[in-house]
Write an enzyme that holds these catalytic residues in place. Structure first.
Site, mmCIF file in Angstrom:
data_model
loop_
_atom_site.group_PDB
_atom_site.id
_atom_site.type_symbol
_atom_site.label_atom_id
_atom_site.label_comp_id
_atom_site.label_asym_id
_atom_site.label_seq_id
_atom_site.Cartn_x
_atom_site.Cartn_y
_atom_site.Cartn_z
ATOM 1 N N ALA A 46 0.726 -1.172 0.210
ATOM 2 C CA ALA A 46 0.149 -0.025 -0.064
ATOM 3 C C ALA A 46 0.868 1.273 0.005
ATOM 4 O O ALA A 46 0.657 2.404 -0.588
ATOM 5 C CB ALA A 46 -1.103 -0.031 1.486
ATOM 6 N N CYS A 47 2.014 1.313 0.755
ATOM 7 C CA CYS A 47 2.624 2.514 0.862
ATOM 8 C C CYS A 47 3.666 2.654 -0.450
ATOM 9 O O CYS A 47 3.721 3.793 -0.876
ATOM 10 C CB CYS A 47 3.706 2.148 1.974
ATOM 11 S SG CYS A 47 2.772 2.400 3.632
#
Length: 157
Positions: A46-47
């Site tokens: 996600a990051c």
């Protein structure tokens, strides 16, 4: 936990090490609008998605007068690896003790799979050229966040 920031608040100043080990301060961005985004962990899916979205939008953000800084509790070495892995073109800052995240109310209680714990709250603060908060967004989603931010900043008509 600090009070969440809102438009018009003075953005807390900070100096942190970037992914190269160099000191970077918010004060050095005075005179330019700056997107300061907080993310939980380098090199996670996600990051990486969020960082790559910022990377891919960086030229148009800069053309509109915005700089981008990412902040996480990761050590400098992990940030350097993340920058290299994802070909990131903006500074990532190490806030290992989460003092800056605390000052920006981006550190606090989180819930995940029924577990409650303290951690970084994915957040984005846009600081205007005078050091005031222009936009404060908390609990943002990694996917689609940059597109939403661009709409909120009226960069996409």
């Amino acid at each position: 936990m600090a009070e969440r920031l809102a438009a018009g608040d003075t953005a807390p100043d900070f100096t942190l090490k970037d992914h190269t080990g160099r000191d970077v301060s918010l004060a050095s961005y005075r005179g330019r609008s700056t997107v300061v985004y907080f993310y939980p962990a380098a090199s996670t899916p996600a990051c990486a998605k969020q960082a790559c979205d910022f990377r891919d939008s960086l030229a148009s953000l800069q053309a509109a007068g915005y700089e981008v800084i990412g902040v996480s509790p990761d050590p400098v070495e992990d940030l350097a690896k993340f920058v290299d892995e994802e070909s990131l073109t903006f500074p990532l800052l190490s806030d290992e003790g989460h003092q800056v995240a605390d000052a920006y109310a981006a550190w606090g209680e989180k819930k995940n799979y029924g577990r409650t714990y303290e951690g970084l709250i994915r957040s984005t603060i846009v600081v205007d050229p005078d050091g005031k908060v222009a936009v404060a967004q908390y609990n943002v989603r990694a996917t689609g966040h940059v597109a939403k931010l661009r709409r909120d900043l009226k960069l996409d008509k």
